[in-house]
Scaffold this active site. Structure first.
Site, short mmCIF file in Angstrom:
data_model
loop_
_atom_site.label_atom_id
_atom_site.label_comp_id
_atom_site.label_asym_id
_atom_site.label_seq_id
_atom_site.Cartn_x
_atom_site.Cartn_y
_atom_site.Cartn_z
N HIS A 1 1.75 4.58 -2.76
CA HIS A 1 1.82 6.04 -2.60
C HIS A 1 3.18 6.57 -3.08
O HIS A 1 3.26 7.59 -3.76
CB HIS A 1 1.65 6.43 -1.13
CG HIS A 1 0.25 6.37 -0.61
ND1 HIS A 1 -0.78 7.09 -1.16
CD2 HIS A 1 -0.29 5.69 0.45
CE1 HIS A 1 -1.89 6.87 -0.47
NE2 HIS A 1 -1.63 6.00 0.51
N GLU B 1 -4.94 7.75 -2.82
CA GLU B 1 -5.37 6.48 -2.24
C GLU B 1 -5.72 5.48 -3.34
O GLU B 1 -5.58 4.27 -3.14
CB GLU B 1 -6.59 6.75 -1.34
CG GLU B 1 -6.85 5.68 -0.33
CD GLU B 1 -5.75 5.51 0.73
OE1 GLU B 1 -4.86 6.37 0.85
OE2 GLU B 1 -5.77 4.47 1.41
N HIS C 1 0.83 -1.21 0.00
CA HIS C 1 0.00 0.00 0.00
C HIS C 1 0.87 1.27 0.00
O HIS C 1 0.73 2.14 -0.85
CB HIS C 1 -0.90 -0.03 1.24
CG HIS C 1 -1.80 1.16 1.38
ND1 HIS C 1 -3.11 1.15 0.97
CD2 HIS C 1 -1.57 2.40 1.86
CE1 HIS C 1 -3.66 2.33 1.22
NE2 HIS C 1 -2.73 3.12 1.76
N GLU C 2 1.77 1.34 0.97
CA GLU C 2 2.56 2.58 1.11
C GLU C 2 3.51 2.78 -0.07
O GLU C 2 3.72 3.91 -0.51
CB GLU C 2 3.32 2.58 2.44
CG GLU C 2 2.44 2.53 3.70
CD GLU C 2 1.42 3.66 3.80
OE1 GLU C 2 1.65 4.75 3.23
OE2 GLU C 2 0.37 3.45 4.45
#
Lengths: 497, 497
Positions: B266, B292, B262-263
């Site tokens: 980003h 997101e 997820h990170e």
């Protein structure tokens, strides 16, 4: 001194301390975890912020205020504080801001080039930056209108009051008494220490450091944090924010242990300064030598002693049973103190350490009086290591590129390392008159030694000069004999001379 | 537009970017490694630096310049950039600087209180700060003279163009279609996933992440660095400096794995923005929802798919043979997608995740229209979890204190999490028309998916609006049906409904 002036002064200090905090944290970040490809972007902006700090620091209106404060205010703390700011500012006030910012940028580029050069073993890659750093220092000193020689000015930056003349006396004493003694030690029967260089998983080393060593040293995560980096250092923003770093080497388990004891010694100094100085120029160690005296005190005078390891060796054996299960405490103790004529300063034993510094001191003198040039400095370096220690570096990263200090223009800094070791010997002698050091270390009361240092050295920050602190703590001014006697005594016994 | 004006404008942007870099790095430091006892000292100075940034940002002379630039300059990039700055500045320009600095200070105090409250499970410790954060937001919005309602202004901060009316449509659709569907799933045969919660040494988890996962994701240490923190996040200073964090949980090995995917999603977004925008307001994701969408795309649409684990599961099994040696790939796949009506948002499965957001959205609406107060918010929270998910938190840290966002006054942010998931579904559909996603993941070419995102979404930064990017990339404006259809389809198959 009006209330308005005092408010203005306090506001000035606060603004400065904000930029210092930011620059400090950006610096730690750069040296620990910052992604390298972002360096150019960050460095350019860091240089700008340094320039903002510089503008505030050298603000002429404030300089007038400092003149008033340092002479007319009753409070002696404030007078000392203002005087210290004033002297420090006078060293740089004539530097044009654009040049100051350009210097910061050149410093960042030089550091990056040093990293690259070290990785690829190419001194040539770093040489132009080294030359540039020398020129920058020469240029900045030329703005000062000082009566001191160029190198004396640089020495004074790190150790106020010390000069080449005074260092020559100190290093001559080391050369006369220690160099021949080291020759004798090198001819004695070697101490077995090969077991120190067995492979020890770095993950387990870190675990032992975090679970055993840092708690023993009372390094408290509430005010301290230890990270990893190529070249261990300590940095801080205030009493309650002290950061250390270490480096775990798979084939040298004691390297990170002693670097940890050393760096947390620096951290203790900053942590123990009276918090009333927080955010001011007095809230830091009074000189580099005094700072180094605290870290080397912890590393060598405490950390390499038998009672320290009576407390800690059993758990180290338990962590690495294969490597140390059959090595006795005494064998281990002898090994961590064994002397070798070797290449790497940061890995050097206590006895040969000042010789590594002597070499750097001689080179710095030569670089600044023009008798040594940067072009072939890798060779000059090698010749001096041959001469004084009889060793030869096969790569530049084991030779001239081993240290970070010259990459950021920190000339005049190295000599304080030996000076600090010598201060520490003098403190050690005084501390032993006051408390039972051995019993404290043996019985998990390392903090008793730290408390002595706090009360006699650390709490003052830069409120008193190094000489005043030495006199208050030990009853006399600096006397290098404590150091040389200590080394000769310790190593005579160790090598049965 | 004269050359002088352009120079002035570029200089303004550079100065801003320097403070933003410093504040960004200080922020990362605070959330990862900074010693807690130093927080007060640091926070006060950070607030001052935020104030300096604010002064530069809202400089009236520059505002005049922006007016010229956004209307008269030919270069469309510069026009867009100036217009974006102008709109953003107009949101805060009327806030008195002293209030802005006080708000920064209050935010730091609120964050510290949240940490403490979470550790001690005492909502009451945090409640006054939450109340204060709401008041600050209300106050700041009151300076704007906006025609939008208070909550619409907050929503617009994170997702320009979105309003409560538009979000109501979206969340009503979720409530109508997903809530009953989740009831059906919860009545179906449960998927076995207890094996995911076996003890796995966190040191080995970290090793696997660093040696296998991060290289698979092509997260490059040259421009990225992953640290550990309580609440994972991503931060960045420029194209080549993107920092992520994760948290290793001994009894939930997949937690850090999915947070890492997820990170780094980003981080990829920021890394892939055209570097010509570096140091400007266009060099960031265009909206929180769009950001997101990129992280959730990586985490869920790629990271929870069979081909992703065809590539990675064998090495995970090898790292944890005792735990996963006898678990088949299909069993593992089903388990990481299993749906539970649970308490913790960040650990929620894809299907129930938007319900966690729906709850926060309803609470935020209530807090800002006055129908919900902070005093008993822990109870309100609990009632809503009972109502929508049928679960009850036994501690506040599993309930209202679980998220960091409200502690720093980020109201209006949560809804973008669900919106981003929905954007991602629309991108996923478009990407599958262009490339063989499954084959790319299976054969260690995760980067092919990232390249598609770069070309269709990421490289633009904030140059185009979210709606423009969606239309360019997928051929249509936002359409939530992609998301809801995807979830119902995926979970119908998983649970054989």
């Amino acid at each position: 001194m009006t209330d308005e002036q005092l408010k203005q002064y306090n506001d000035w200090k606060f603004r400065l301390s904000a930029y210092e905090m930011a620059l400090g944290l950006i610096g730690i970040d750069k040296l620990t975890v910052a992604p390298p490809a972002g360096a150019a972007y960050r460095d350019e902006r860091t240089a700008f912020l340094s320039g903002e700090h510089f503008s505030i620091y050298t603000d002429p209106a404030n300089l007038e205020l400092l003149k008033v404060l340092k002479e007319e205010v009753e409070d002696e703390d404030i007078r000392k504080e203002a005087d210290t700011y004033y002297r420090d500012i006078m060293k740089i006030v004539s530097i044009p801001k654009a040049e100051y910012v350009a210097f910061q940028r050149a410093t960042d580029a030089s550091y990056d080039a040093w990293i690259e050069a070290k990785q690829t073993n190419e001194y040539k890659r770093f040489e132009p930056h080294l030359k540039s750093m020398i020129e920058w220092r020469r240029k900045f000193c030329s703005y000062r209108n000082s009566e001191l020689s160029l190198y004396d000015q640089l020495l004074d930056n790190y150790e106020p009051g010390m000069t080449q003349e005074a260092y020559d006396v100190f290093f001559n004493r080391i050369r006369e008494r220690l160099v021949p003694f080291i020759d004798r030690v090198s001819e004695a029967d070697a101490i077995e220490d090969a077991f120190l260089f067995q492979s020890c998983d770095t993950v387990l080393q870190k675990k032992w450091t975090e679970n055993v060593l840092l708690p023993y040293l009372r390094f408290d995560p509430d005010w301290g944090y230890q990270n990893e980096t190529e070249h261990p250092f300590t940095s801080w923003t205030c009493e309650n924010d002290c950061r250390t770093t270490t480096k775990y080497l798979e084939n040298n388990v004691v390297s990170s242990i002693f670097s940890t004891i050393h760096e947390t010694g620096h951290a203790w100094y900053e942590h123990n300064i009276d918090p009333k100085y927080d955010g001011t120029i007095l809230s830091t160690g009074v000189s580099s030598g005094m700072h180094e005296s605290q870290s080397r005190f912890c590393e060598n005078y405490l950390g390499r002693s038998l009672p320290f390891w009576e407390a800690n060796y059993p758990s180290l054996q338990k962590q690495f049973p294969k490597q140390f299960g059959s090595v006795s405490l005494l064998q281990f103790m002898n090994a961590v103190n064994a002397s070798h004529r070797s290449l790497i300063r940061t890995e050097a034993d206590e006895l040969t350490y000042p010789i590594h510094i002597l070499i750097r001191y001689e080179i710095e003198k030569g670089l600044f009086n023009g008798s040594i040039s940067t072009e072939q400095l890798d060779r000059t370096w090698d010749e001096m290591y041959q001469k004084y220690l009889g060793v030869h570096a096969s790569t530049a990263s084991e030779g001239i590129l081993q240290d970070v200090h010259w990459s950021d223009g920190s000339f005049g800094y190295f000599p304080t390392y030996a000076l600090g070791s010598a201060f520490a010997a003098q403190f050690y002698s005084a501390m032993r008159r006051d408390i039972d050091v051995d019993e404290a270390l043996r019985s998990n009361r390392y903090i008793d030694c730290i408390h002595w240092l706090k009360e006699h050295v650390q709490k003052y920050g830069a409120r008193y000069s190094a000489d005043e602190i030495l006199r208050r703590a030990t009853g006399e001014s600096f006397n290098p004999d404590y150091y040389i006697d200590y080394l000769i005594d310790k190593y005579s016994r160790l090598y049965q001379l």
